[in-house]
Design a protein around this motif. Structure first.
Motif, PDB file in Angstrom:
ATOM      1  N   LEU B 299       1.016  -0.955   0.315  1.00  0.00           N
ATOM      2  CA  LEU B 299       0.027  -0.088   0.445  1.00  0.00           C
ATOM      3  C   LEU B 299       0.764   1.197   0.126  1.00  0.00           C
ATOM      4  N   GLU B 300       1.806   1.266   0.653  1.00  0.00           N
ATOM      5  CA  GLU B 300       2.751   2.558   0.741  1.00  0.00           C
ATOM      6  C   GLU B 300       3.731   2.489  -0.329  1.00  0.00           C
ATOM      7  N   ARG B 301       3.569   1.420  -1.011  1.00  0.00           N
ATOM      8  CA  ARG B 301       4.417   1.504  -1.881  1.00  0.00           C
ATOM      9  C   ARG B 301       3.503   2.140  -3.203  1.00  0.00           C
ATOM     10  N   ALA B 307       1.557   8.581  -6.014  1.00  0.00           N
ATOM     11  CA  ALA B 307       2.299   9.877  -5.267  1.00  0.00           C
ATOM     12  C   ALA B 307       3.590  10.372  -6.859  1.00  0.00           C
ATOM     13  N   ASP B 308       4.776   9.325  -7.138  1.00  0.00           N
ATOM     14  CA  ASP B 308       5.012   9.455  -8.051  1.00  0.00           C
ATOM     15  C   ASP B 308       4.606   9.907  -8.912  1.00  0.00           C
ATOM     16  N   ALA B 309       3.221   9.131  -9.262  1.00  0.00           N
ATOM     17  CA  ALA B 309       2.601   8.972 -10.672  1.00  0.00           C
ATOM     18  C   ALA B 309       1.729  10.009 -10.963  1.00  0.00           C
ATOM     19  N   ASP B 465      -6.579   8.244  -8.891  1.00  0.00           N
ATOM     20  CA  ASP B 465      -8.173   8.477  -8.269  1.00  0.00           C
ATOM     21  C   ASP B 465      -8.403   7.186  -7.872  1.00  0.00           C
ATOM     22  N   ASP B 466      -8.432   6.083  -8.934  1.00  0.00           N
ATOM     23  CA  ASP B 466      -8.577   4.899  -8.370  1.00  0.00           C
ATOM     24  C   ASP B 466      -8.333   4.464  -8.007  1.00  0.00           C
ATOM     25  N   ASN B 467      -7.029   3.866  -7.719  1.00  0.00           N
ATOM     26  CA  ASN B 467      -5.929   3.623  -7.209  1.00  0.00           C
ATOM     27  C   ASN B 467      -5.193   3.973  -5.229  1.00  0.00           C
ATOM     28  N   GLN B 468      -5.801   5.410  -5.226  1.00  0.00           N
ATOM     29  CA  GLN B 468      -6.416   6.295  -3.943  1.00  0.00           C
ATOM     30  C   GLN B 468      -6.855   6.016  -3.450  1.00  0.00           C
TER      31      GLN B 468
END
Lengths: 233, 1081
Positions: B299-301, B307-309, B465-468
């Motif tokens: 999750l952190e990754r 975040a990178d994205a 967003d989705d990923n978030q």
């Protein structure tokens, strides 16, 4: 009234259906101090007469007087008293009590009555002074009969009744006994009635009464009294 | 035998009926007494034997601490030596009777094949709520009533019954209760008042409490054969049934073991499981944690990536914006370029139109030219369409053409130049157009790209967003997972804790079970025989008493009978002396004459024996049975006739009669006939010894002297009389003495010797606690409480051994009161106290001293088991009548018996008003209580023996009275008939009846008194002898005759004498005085 008076005495024994008229209308008298011999054959009624007169039996009817007292009216107890005080009895077989000495045999009688004679004297009188302490078994028949007479006399009775007093004794002894009775009567004036089948004895009697089949055949006053010593049978 | 001779005998009998009857009566009495007493025990025994056989009384009663199940009962039935076995149950309960009093009853199950009931009235139960009631104690009124299991019963008791109450449908007797005793119980007041029998189905039971066993044994009850067989068979039965009981024990033990093993295994499994579960939990939680950690990392990754994205996206956006700006710049440049282009285009248009015009000119010139060109193109065509790369070249060719033309056409060159210029312009325009278009296209492209990028960005954004969201979800999931894990772990841990607890419980249980298993005792099996049944055990003892009496009394009776026969026959022979002489003279032999008298007396005696036997056996046994019936009312008496008894009686009777007749005749027959015909000389009068005592003799009344002399005159008669009277006196004294000896022992034993009222035995050594508990409960009712040790030992002596109750106490004991408060050790003789013995010394009771012939100072060796103990010195002998007792102190016990002194028994003396049964029931219920004895019960038991004895004593006294009567009557009769003449003479002399009676009876009085004087000591002797014969194992008697009994005896004998005198007096009165005139026969 005479000393003894029988008036129209009847005695009927009843055993079962059989009646025996032992005495039929017997009447006679005996005076005081007399020696009277009642004589008869066996079964004539002598013993019945004696029994009635001696208060040993009762009569069926009639009256008997002794010394003015009507014996026939006595009841049992009075009869016993009568025998006790008024009658002296001498038996054919002496009837001494074997366990008593001669003296005691006299005493047993004398102690019963009101005014007895001293037994020792009486015994001496009959000539048995020496044998007073002997028992009957130690005495001869005559001696025994003397004791018996002494026993009767010691009571000082009004009447001495003797039933065949010589019957069991020999001639001499019998005579001695009769003598004794005669002497007793003569000395003390005692009335003596002797019952016997031996007519010879009548000779010594003042009065002779013949009994036959229950009736008084005859009463004879003996005019010619023979001393006993002279009587023979 | 000649007819006349026979007639003579009959006539003689008829004539002298009194004499004949005297012989008959005395023999009948003697035989009746003898055979009656002798037959009583066999008859009573046979009655019981018959009853027990008919009622199938058990031979063995098995009790197991484990009870029995049906299978075991069947197995026991299959054992060798077992004919029948039946399980039974019982329960004691409290029953509120009609008056509301609560009494204890015993309920027993009805057994079919053993101990069958005798129905007295009503019927047997048909339903399981019906019962039959104790017919000894209750009457028919009870039929139809309800026997309720009272409210106050314990739940165990109530549970033992299917119903709350049972309807009485009948009255019964049971062989289990031959006598009135109903036993004791641990409930209520401790005393069972009666029994009921229910069908087995009326009980709620798991196991049979007992099994009744019948053997195929034919031997009758009470016989030695029976007892021996039963004793012999007991061990085998015990082994057999113990083996049977062990099967269940072993099975249950194995089951239990298996169960424990299973449980242990299960436990182990459980533990393993738990361990596994723990491990698994650990593993699982580890995994889960790792997963969670991974998930978290991911999750952190992901977040990082995201975040990178985002950053890229943002960069993209920014670039896009820059690009848009660029594009916008480009567009505005484009617009400018367009505008320039338009301006150029216009310029170009203008130039074009100029050119057009010039061109049209030129066209014309061109047409020409084209013609040339067409040639040229034809040429080109020949080239093959490959113009694309050659346009320029072509143009250059053209140009060359043109040039050529130009030459030709001068004007055309300028045009061409313009045209060129135009074209150039145009080309420039086109170029710019192209450029524009290109840039437009580029723009477009850029836009498109931007769009695409935007789109892409949007997508990216969306994706982000989705990923978030996903990550958010992931977190949530993670969180959930975490908490779930925690929860799960917590749950699992709780579960584990539970499991552990459960396991611990299981372990505890297992430990308990193991302990229990270790504690499980092997089934304790008891084989009891009939002797443990109170009724059965007491019966023989009780009826034995009759036998004891039968041993000695009849001998006495026969002796007296012989005496009577002898005097009678002597008198008769004397009477007929002359007749004998005559017969002899006539030629009859001595034998024939002897035969006459032998037949005379023999027939009288024989008839008497037969009648006496028949009457005696019946009346004695029946009346004795009636007395026993109060105790043992189990059935009607069966009278057992014993032909031997009759024969013996006949024989003895004939010896008594014919024997004495022979003796009497012989004396007479010795004389010569001639001598016989003559009258026998009367016995000579003699002086007696007493006359020598002159002092006394002088004071005697004359008639007394006569009597005194007469007494000794007939020596033979005197001896007969004295013997007869003394015999009767002895009998009466003995009778009363037996009564004294018997009745008093109960009082002496239980009032004077044993002063305690209750004895309670515990299975453990007594403690202060027990004492305290009792004192707390009944403090005011208890007078003293002594702690003792009751143990038993054997006292061997030549020819046997006696079982002794050995009492041990510690004189210094702090626990309870001294033993002397409970047992009064005193001497039999004078009642003085017997000191407690010192070390190495022992006190024994007088019974034991008697059996072993011991005196103070002697030594006694006791045995315990087979082990002989060191000898002890007898320090004292104390009075005791029931059982055998000995006493040693605790130090002696420990030293000489080698065992620890453990007082387990408590002797309690109670206050007068205390109820021993209530206390007994409490004590029985106490922990460790092993048994409680109420002395009152013992007392009643002993008293019962005594009571049956009392009746027999009454019989003896009654018979003695009858005997005395016959003797006195007979002797009186003879006396009078011998002296008829003498009496008649006395009467003639004027004796009053009273006097003549006294003359005779003074003698018989004197003789009676002499007889009594002789008889009293004789009675004491006889009594002692009878008492020694009267042996009842359990008790001995206090041999004594109370002074009052002597008085009674004397009064009784004098009473008989007076009675006979009264009758004789009448006879004397009837004597005819004329007898005196008869000649001597």
């Amino acid at each position: 009234m005479a000393f003894i008076e029988f008036s129209h005495v009847n005695k009927i024994y009843q055993s079962g259906d059989v009646k025996i008229h032992a005495l039929k209308d017997a009447s006679f008298e005996v005076g005081q101090g007399e020696i009277c011999v009642i004589v008869g054959q066996s079964g004539a009624g002598k013993t019945t007469l004696l029994n009635i007169l001696g208060g040993m039996d009762t009569l069926t009817d009639g009256r008997i007087f002794l010394d003015g007292v009507e014996v026939s009216a006595f009841r049992k107890k009075q009869l016993a008293n009568y025998r006790r005080n008024d009658i002296g009895f001498v038996f054919q077989f002496y009837n001494l009590i074997p366990n008593l000495t001669a003296l005691e045999n006299v005493e047993i009688a004398s102690q019963l009555c009101k005014d007895p004679l001293p037994p020792v004297e009486v015994l001496s009188g009959v000539g048995l002074h020496e044998r007073m302490q002997n028992f009957p078994a130690q005495l001869s028949g005559g001696e025994q009969q003397r004791v018996a007479i002494a026993r009767a006399l010691a009571k000082n009775p009004k009447l001495l009744l003797c039933d065949e007093p010589t019957g069991a004794l020999d001639y001499q002894t019998g005579k001695a006994i009769l003598k004794l009775l005669q002497d007793a009567s003569r000395h003390s004036g005692m009335t003596v009635i002797i019952i016997t089948h031996n007519s010879a004895l009548t000779a010594m009697a003042d009065r002779i009464i013949r009994v036959k089949s229950g009736t008084i055949d005859e009463v004879i006053l003996n005019e010619k009294i023979v001393p006993v010593e002279e009587i023979e049978w | 035998m000649k007819q006349a001779f026979r007639k003579n005998i009959f006539r003689t009998i008829k004539k002298s009926m009194g004499r004949y009857m005297a012989i008959f009566a005395i023999i009948a009495l003697g035989v009746g007494f003898f055979s009656g007493l002798k037959a009583s025990k066999p008859s009573m025994l046979y009655t019981a034997q018959d009853y027990l056989r008919e009622r199938q009384m058990f031979d063995y009663r098995l009790i197991s601490t484990w009870g029995f199940d049906q299978e075991e009962v069947e197995a026991i039935r299959a054992l060798d030596g077992v004919a029948e076995a039946e399980g039974a149950v019982w329960e004691d309960f409290l029953y509120p009777d009609e008056s509301g009093r609560e009494i204890c009853f015993k309920a027993l199950s009805i057994t079919e094949s053993v101990n069958t009931l005798t129905l007295l009235s009503g019927r047997l139960p048909q339903a399981d709520n019906e019962c039959v009631l104790d017919g000894y104690r209750y009457s028919e009124d009870m039929i139809g009533t309800e026997i309720t299991i009272g409210e106050n019963n314990s739940s165990e008791t109530r549970d033992a019954f299917v119903h709350d109450s049972y309807t009485v449908v009948g009255l019964v007797r049971s062989p289990l209760y031959m006598n009135m005793e109903r036993g004791t119980t641990t409930i209520g007041n401790g005393k069972v008042e009666g029994f009921i029998f229910l069908p087995l189905s009326g009980f709620d039971y798991e196991y049979y409490k007992e099994v009744y066993v019948k053997t195929p044994l034919e031997a009758l009850a009470f016989t030695e054969e029976y007892q021996d067989s039963i004793e012999d068979g007991a061990q085998e039965l015990e082994d057999g049934s113990a083996a049977i009981a062990d099967i269940r024990y072993n099975r249950e033990l194995a089951d239990a073991r298996e169960e424990i093993a299973d449980a242990r295994e299960e436990l182990a499994d459980g533990e393993q499981e738990l361990a596994d579960a723990k491990k698994e939990l650990e593993e699982k939680t580890g995994d889960a944690r790792k997963e969670l950690a991974d998930a978290r990392e991911e999750l952190e990754r992901g977040e990082q990536e995201l975040a990178d994205a985002q950053k890229i996206l943002d960069d993209g956006k920014r670039e896009l914006t820059a690009r848009e700006q660029e594009l916008a710049d480009g567009e505005s440049a484009l617009v400018d370029g367009e505008a320039q282009y338009q301006a150029g285009l216009t310029d170009y248009e203008n130039g074009r139109s100029q050119y057009e015009a010039g061109y049209s000119q030129y066209q014309a010139g061109l047409a020409e030219y084209e013609k040339n060109l067409a040639q040229y193109q034809a040429f080109l065509a020949m080239l093959g369409g490959n113009t694309a790369g050659y346009e320029e070249q072509l143009a250059a060719t053209e140009a060359s053409l043109e040039q050529a033309k130009e030459q030709l056409d001068a004007t055309g060159a300028l045009l061409s130049a313009t045209k060129n210029e135009l074209d150039q312009g145009k080309a420039a325009l086109d170029a710019s157009r192209g450029q524009l278009d290109a840039s437009r296209a580029q723009m477009e492209e850029g836009r498109r790209q931007i769009e695409a990028a935007r789109k892409e960005l949007a997508t990216g954004q969306r994706e982000i967003d989705d990923n978030q969201k996903k990550i958010a979800d992931g977190w949530k999931e993670y969180e959930d997972g975490c908490s779930e894990l925690e929860e799960e772990v917590a749950d699992a841990e709780a579960e584990i804790a539970d499991a552990e607890e459960e396991l611990a419980d299981g372990r505890q249980e297992l430990a308990d079970a193991e302990e229990e298993l270790a504690d499980v005792e092997e089934p304790e099996l008891y084989v009891l025989d009939r002797n443990t049944n109170v009724g059965y055990a007491c019966y023989e003892n009780d009826i034995s008493i009759v036998e004891g009496v039968a041993k000695i009394f009849p001998v006495f009776f026969f002796l007296i009978a012989a005496l009577v026969c002898s005097t009678t026959m002597t008198r008769m022979v004397d009477d007929e002396r002359t007749q004998i002489g005559t017969l002899r003279a006539l030629g009859y032999t001595q034998g024939a004459i002897l035969a006459k008298y032998a037949i005379y007396s023999g027939s009288a005696a024989g008839l008497g024996a037969i009648v006496g036997y028949l009457a005696g056996v019946r009346s004695f046994t029946t009346s004795i049975w009636t007395a026993y019936n109060m105790l043992y009312g189990f059935s009607e008496l069966i009278i057992v006739d014993n032909i031997w008894l009759l024969l013996i009686s006949l024989l003895v009777a004939l010896i008594c009669s014919v024997g004495t007749t022979y003796a009497a005749c012989r004396l007479e027959l010795k004389h010569a006939p001639a001598e016989l015909i003559r009258p026998k000389a009367p016995p000579a009068g003699k002086r007696i010894l007493l006359e020598r005592v002159t002092l006394l003799w002088k004071h005697l009344k004359f008639l007394h002297k006569v009597s005194a002399r007469n007494v000794f005159r007939f020596k033979k008669r005197m001896i007969m009389m004295i013997l007869g009277i003394s015999g009767c006196t002895a009998l009466v004294v003995t009778g009363f003495g037996v009564k004294d000896s018997v009745t008093n022992i109960v009082n002496v034993q239980y009032d004077e010797i044993l002063q305690y009222d209750l004895s309670a035995t515990y299975s453990k050594e007594l403690t202060f606690d027990i004492l305290e508990e009792i004192k707390e409960e009944f403090g005011s009712e208890i007078e003293t409480a002594a702690s003792v040790m009751e143990t038993s030992a054997e006292a061997p002596f030549e020819g046997g051994s006696k079982s002794v109750t050995l009492l041990v106490s510690d004189p210094q004991a702090a626990l309870g009161d001294p033993v002397t408060d409970s047992i009064n050790f005193h001497q039999e003789k004078d009642g003085s106290a017997v000191e407690l013995p010192g070390d190495g010394e022992i006190l024994i009771d007088n019974r034991l001293a008697g059996e072993l012939s011991l005196e103070v100072g002697d030594t006694i060796t006791l045995k315990v088991g087979d082990q002989e103990k060191p000898p002890l010195t007898v320090a004292g002998i104390f009075e005791n009548y029931v059982y055998f007792y000995a006493y040693v102190n605790s130090a002696t016990y420990e030293e000489y018996f080698g065992e620890a002194y453990e007082p387990k028994t408590l002797y309690l003396s109670l206050q007068k008003e205390a109820d021993p049964y209530r206390i007994s029931s409490y004590l029985s219920d106490m922990k460790d209580a092993a048994g409680v004895n109420v002395i009152a019960d013992m007392r009643i038991r002993v008293q019962n023996i005594m009571q049956s004895m009392n009746f027999i004593i009454a019989l003896v006294i009654g018979s003695a009275a009858a005997l005395a009567f016959i003797v006195l009557f007979n002797l009186g009769n003879i006396n009078i008939s011998e002296r008829v003449r003498e009496i008649a003479t006395l009467k003639v002399l004027g004796f009053y009846p009273r006097e003549s009676g006294a003359y005779v009876f003074r003698e018989s009085m004197v003789l009676s008194v002499m007889g009594i004087v002789v008889g009293l000591p004789l009675g004491v002797l006889l009594h002692t002898f009878v008492m020694s014969q009267l042996k009842v194992d359990m008790v001995s008697f206090h041999v004594q005759i109370l002074p009052l009994s002597y008085v009674y005896s004397v009064v009784a004998v004098i009473g008989f004498t007076v009675c006979v005198d009264l009758i004789m007096r009448r006879k004397i009165e009837r004597i005819d005085m004329a007898e005196s005139l008869k000649s001597i026969e």
